[in-house]
Design an enzyme around this catalytic site. Structure first.
Site, PDB file in Angstrom:
ATOM      1  N   LEU A  33     -44.053  20.105 -36.438  1.00 57.55           N
ATOM      2  CA  LEU A  33     -45.647  20.382 -36.534  1.00 57.55           C
ATOM      3  C   LEU A  33     -46.315  20.181 -35.310  1.00 57.55           C
ATOM      4  O   LEU A  33     -45.976  19.159 -34.715  1.00 57.55           O
ATOM      5  CB  LEU A  33     -46.168  19.719 -37.695  1.00 57.55           C
ATOM      6  CG  LEU A  33     -45.315  19.683 -39.148  1.00 57.55           C
ATOM      7  CD1 LEU A  33     -46.378  18.589 -40.221  1.00 57.55           C
ATOM      8  CD2 LEU A  33     -45.392  21.009 -39.549  1.00 57.55           C
ATOM      9  N   HIS A  37     -50.354  23.832 -37.096  1.00 54.76           N
ATOM     10  CA  HIS A  37     -50.086  23.608 -38.362  1.00 54.76           C
ATOM     11  C   HIS A  37     -51.038  22.575 -38.760  1.00 54.76           C
ATOM     12  O   HIS A  37     -51.570  22.738 -39.903  1.00 54.76           O
ATOM     13  CB  HIS A  37     -48.747  22.715 -38.486  1.00 54.76           C
ATOM     14  CG  HIS A  37     -47.442  23.592 -38.147  1.00 54.76           C
ATOM     15  ND1 HIS A  37     -46.597  23.434 -37.073  1.00 54.76           N
ATOM     16  CD2 HIS A  37     -46.828  24.767 -38.730  1.00 54.76           C
ATOM     17  CE1 HIS A  37     -45.658  24.045 -36.853  1.00 54.76           C
ATOM     18  NE2 HIS A  37     -45.679  24.987 -37.897  1.00 54.76           N
ATOM     19  N   GLN A  61     -34.208  33.350 -43.951  1.00 56.18           N
ATOM     20  CA  GLN A  61     -35.243  34.229 -43.098  1.00 56.18           C
ATOM     21  C   GLN A  61     -34.798  34.463 -41.590  1.00 56.18           C
ATOM     22  O   GLN A  61     -35.484  35.131 -41.069  1.00 56.18           O
ATOM     23  CB  GLN A  61     -36.741  33.649 -43.218  1.00 56.18           C
ATOM     24  CG  GLN A  61     -37.006  32.430 -42.374  1.00 56.18           C
ATOM     25  CD  GLN A  61     -38.295  31.954 -42.703  1.00 56.18           C
ATOM     26  OE1 GLN A  61     -38.807  31.582 -43.844  1.00 56.18           O
ATOM     27  NE2 GLN A  61     -39.072  31.899 -41.713  1.00 56.18           N
ATOM     28  N   LYS A 164     -51.308  33.659 -36.569  1.00 56.74           N
ATOM     29  CA  LYS A 164     -50.307  33.504 -35.441  1.00 56.74           C
ATOM     30  C   LYS A 164     -49.412  34.472 -35.957  1.00 56.74           C
ATOM     31  O   LYS A 164     -48.684  35.466 -34.990  1.00 56.74           O
ATOM     32  CB  LYS A 164     -49.855  32.196 -35.238  1.00 56.74           C
ATOM     33  CG  LYS A 164     -48.413  32.032 -34.507  1.00 56.74           C
ATOM     34  CD  LYS A 164     -48.550  32.226 -33.053  1.00 56.74           C
ATOM     35  CE  LYS A 164     -47.330  32.092 -32.313  1.00 56.74           C
ATOM     36  NZ  LYS A 164     -46.110  32.217 -32.885  1.00 56.74           N
ATOM     37  N   GLN A 168     -46.711  38.455 -41.138  1.00 57.83           N
ATOM     38  CA  GLN A 168     -46.157  37.746 -42.308  1.00 57.83           C
ATOM     39  C   GLN A 168     -47.606  37.570 -43.229  1.00 57.83           C
ATOM     40  O   GLN A 168     -47.099  37.401 -44.431  1.00 57.83           O
ATOM     41  CB  GLN A 168     -45.687  36.335 -41.766  1.00 57.83           C
ATOM     42  CG  GLN A 168     -45.627  35.290 -42.799  1.00 57.83           C
ATOM     43  CD  GLN A 168     -45.107  33.857 -42.282  1.00 57.83           C
ATOM     44  OE1 GLN A 168     -43.798  33.750 -42.167  1.00 57.83           O
ATOM     45  NE2 GLN A 168     -45.959  32.985 -41.868  1.00 57.83           N
ATOM     46  N   VAL A 191     -54.174  28.750 -32.955  1.00 56.58           N
ATOM     47  CA  VAL A 191     -54.477  27.611 -32.482  1.00 56.58           C
ATOM     48  C   VAL A 191     -53.755  27.779 -30.760  1.00 56.58           C
ATOM     49  O   VAL A 191     -52.477  28.064 -31.039  1.00 56.58           O
ATOM     50  CB  VAL A 191     -54.054  26.406 -32.888  1.00 56.58           C
ATOM     51  CG1 VAL A 191     -54.448  25.191 -31.884  1.00 56.58           C
ATOM     52  CG2 VAL A 191     -54.978  26.315 -34.144  1.00 56.58           C
ATOM     53  N   SER A 200     -46.436  26.997 -30.814  1.00 56.15           N
ATOM     54  CA  SER A 200     -45.561  27.523 -31.696  1.00 56.15           C
ATOM     55  C   SER A 200     -44.408  26.395 -31.633  1.00 56.15           C
ATOM     56  O   SER A 200     -44.200  25.960 -30.552  1.00 56.15           O
ATOM     57  CB  SER A 200     -44.724  28.944 -31.160  1.00 56.15           C
ATOM     58  OG  SER A 200     -43.374  28.950 -31.690  1.00 56.15           O
ATOM     59  N   SER A 201     -43.830  26.353 -32.699  1.00 57.66           N
ATOM     60  CA  SER A 201     -42.642  25.458 -32.727  1.00 57.66           C
ATOM     61  C   SER A 201     -41.459  25.770 -31.566  1.00 57.66           C
ATOM     62  O   SER A 201     -40.860  25.003 -30.841  1.00 57.66           O
ATOM     63  CB  SER A 201     -41.921  25.068 -34.005  1.00 57.66           C
ATOM     64  OG  SER A 201     -42.980  24.791 -35.198  1.00 57.66           O
ATOM     65  N   ARG A 202     -41.477  26.942 -31.475  1.00 59.05           N
ATOM     66  CA  ARG A 202     -40.682  27.375 -30.454  1.00 59.05           C
ATOM     67  C   ARG A 202     -40.678  27.329 -28.900  1.00 59.05           C
ATOM     68  O   ARG A 202     -39.893  27.619 -27.959  1.00 59.05           O
ATOM     69  CB  ARG A 202     -39.886  28.990 -30.733  1.00 59.05           C
ATOM     70  CG  ARG A 202     -39.274  29.124 -32.020  1.00 59.05           C
ATOM     71  CD  ARG A 202     -38.965  30.599 -32.288  1.00 59.05           C
ATOM     72  NE  ARG A 202     -37.915  30.780 -33.380  1.00 59.05           N
ATOM     73  CZ  ARG A 202     -38.129  31.043 -34.411  1.00 59.05           C
ATOM     74  NH1 ARG A 202     -39.411  31.656 -34.680  1.00 59.05           N
ATOM     75  NH2 ARG A 202     -37.057  31.105 -35.349  1.00 59.05           N
TER      76      ARG A 202
HETATM   77  P1  AMP Z   1     -44.096  27.881 -39.095  1.00 56.55           P
HETATM   78  O1  AMP Z   1     -43.610  26.373 -39.205  1.00 56.55           O
HETATM   79  O2  AMP Z   1     -43.676  28.269 -37.868  1.00 56.55           O
HETATM   80  O3  AMP Z   1     -43.215  28.584 -40.119  1.00 56.55           O
HETATM   81  O4  AMP Z   1     -45.519  28.181 -39.282  1.00 56.55           O
HETATM   82  C1  AMP Z   1     -46.152  27.741 -40.548  1.00 56.55           C
HETATM   83  C2  AMP Z   1     -47.485  28.183 -40.549  1.00 56.55           C
HETATM   84  O5  AMP Z   1     -48.219  27.780 -39.527  1.00 56.55           O
HETATM   85  C3  AMP Z   1     -47.518  29.678 -40.433  1.00 56.55           C
HETATM   86  O6  AMP Z   1     -48.396  29.977 -41.576  1.00 56.55           O
HETATM   87  C4  AMP Z   1     -47.740  29.966 -38.892  1.00 56.55           C
HETATM   88  O7  AMP Z   1     -48.581  31.204 -39.104  1.00 56.55           O
HETATM   89  C5  AMP Z   1     -48.797  28.874 -39.001  1.00 56.55           C
HETATM   90  N1  AMP Z   1     -48.987  28.504 -37.592  1.00 56.55           N
HETATM   91  C6  AMP Z   1     -47.690  28.462 -36.336  1.00 56.55           C
HETATM   92  N2  AMP Z   1     -48.460  28.318 -35.154  1.00 56.55           N
HETATM   93  C7  AMP Z   1     -49.769  28.420 -35.415  1.00 56.55           C
HETATM   94  C8  AMP Z   1     -50.840  28.601 -34.494  1.00 56.55           C
HETATM   95  N3  AMP Z   1     -50.595  28.469 -33.066  1.00 56.55           N
HETATM   96  N4  AMP Z   1     -52.027  28.325 -34.753  1.00 56.55           N
HETATM   97  C9  AMP Z   1     -52.387  28.672 -36.119  1.00 56.55           C
HETATM   98  N5  AMP Z   1     -51.253  28.706 -37.376  1.00 56.55           N
HETATM   99  C10 AMP Z   1     -50.042  28.663 -36.769  1.00 56.55           C
END
Ligand code: AMP
Length: 293
Positions: A33, A37, A61, A164, A168, A191, A200-202
């Site tokens: 997170l 998130h 996925q 983001k 999806q 964000v 991004s987590s990545r």
């Molecule tokens: P994930 O853990 O990457 O599957 O993301 C979980 C949720 O967080 C998804 O709805 C993403 O679109 C959202 N999310 C990921 N990165 C961001 C970001 N930078 N800003 C806003 N929401 C995000």
């Protein structure tokens, strides 16, 4: 804050809360997170009585050659983020809890066979044959399957998703409409780092220097938005000008304009469309987008 690992147990808790008339908000995540998130959790905290954050790296996925095994996992840190943001319940199931035939010791390739034994969502091709779906053909089927499972377990009044992952978000909005699911889908703004790089987590795969180069992805999008606001409408002209701002080590996988509701490609840059990009830096794939309203 409760941490629940069993679906039945969570459903029982939710049923009791619903009897008390509580409004349930769900933030589905794959963990690792960050502030992106957290912004979704904050939005849920503002609107709802009970905030559930699901943390689950959903195997179905991912493609066989993608980063499922090395996807960042840090549950201890995630717990702290959730607690500080005022989350009430973390749902953190094991893959076997969500997919009965999942074998912990087997490879992802082996485990993906569960898709043949399992009821899954098939997203209409018109939503999956473009943008990220082109290089990740089964990705959105896997996403919608896990999201529907979470909705059935938690029955949220509202579920929060980041803009983001705009493809999806649009696909989930359409699934909810198509399947009469009684959950409101709330999209939340992207964000970013100060540099403009979308969180991004990545991003944890990136070095500082790669991050700096990657921040030029946002410069391209910002320039497209600027030219649009200045009245330019010719897509090719806008794209060619804007792509000059991209660092030379970054390779574009796609740069497209799409309708905000239908995902249809557009030859013109219009209101109610978005511009989406996927790009690779040293084989690390990043996505970003900007909505033109
Ligand atoms: P994930 O853990 O990457 O599957 O993301 C979980 C949720 O967080 C998804 O709805 C993403 O679109 C959202 N999310 C990921 N990165 C961001 C970001 N930078 N800003 C806003 N929401 C995000």
């Amino acid at each position: 804050m409760q941490i629940i690992k069993k679906a039945n147990e969570l459903t029982e808790i939710i049923n009791e809360l619903k009897k008390e008339g509580k409004k349930i908000g769900l933030v589905p995540t794959m963990g690792a997170l960050h502030r992106g998130h957290k912004s979704l959790i904050d939005a849920a905290r503002k609107d709802c009585d009970i905030v559930v954050v699901s943390i689950f790296v959903n195997p179905i996925q991912f493609g066989e050659n993608e980063d499922f095994d090395k996807y960042p996992r840090n549950f201890e840190k995630d717990k702290l983020v959730c607690k500080e943001a005022g989350c009430d319940i973390i749902f953190n199931p094991e893959p076997q809890e969500m997919y009965a035939d999942y074998k912990k010791e087997a490879s992802l390739k082996e485990n993906l066979k569960i898709k043949e034994e399992f009821y899954t969502i098939k997203v209409p091709t018109k939503y999956t044959n473009k943008l990220c779906g082109k290089s990740r053909p089964d990705h959105f089927n896997g996403v919608c399957t896990i999201v529907l499972k979470l909705f059935n377990i938690i029955k949220p009044n509202v579920a929060y998703f980041g803009q983001k992952d705009i493809q999806q978000l649009i696909i989930i909005k359409n699934m909810v409409k198509s399947l009469n699911i009684n959950t409101k889908i709330q999209g939340c703004p992207i964000v970013r780092e100060e540099s403009g790089l979308a969180l991004s987590s990545r991003n944890s795969y990136l070095t500082e220097s790669q991050k700096e180069k990657a921040s030029t992805i946002f410069k391209v999008l910002s320039n497209i938005e600027l030219m649009f606001n200045e009245g330019f409408t010719n897509k090719n002209e806008i794209f060619e000008q804007s792509k000059k701002l991209l660092h030379k080590d970054i390779e574009i996988e796609y740069l497209e304009v799409c309708d905000i509701n239908t995902l249809d490609y557009s030859e013109k840059i219009l209101h109610n469309s978005f511009v989406a990009i996927a790009a690779k830096i040293d084989n690390i794939r990043l996505i970003d987008n900007v909505v033109l309203s």
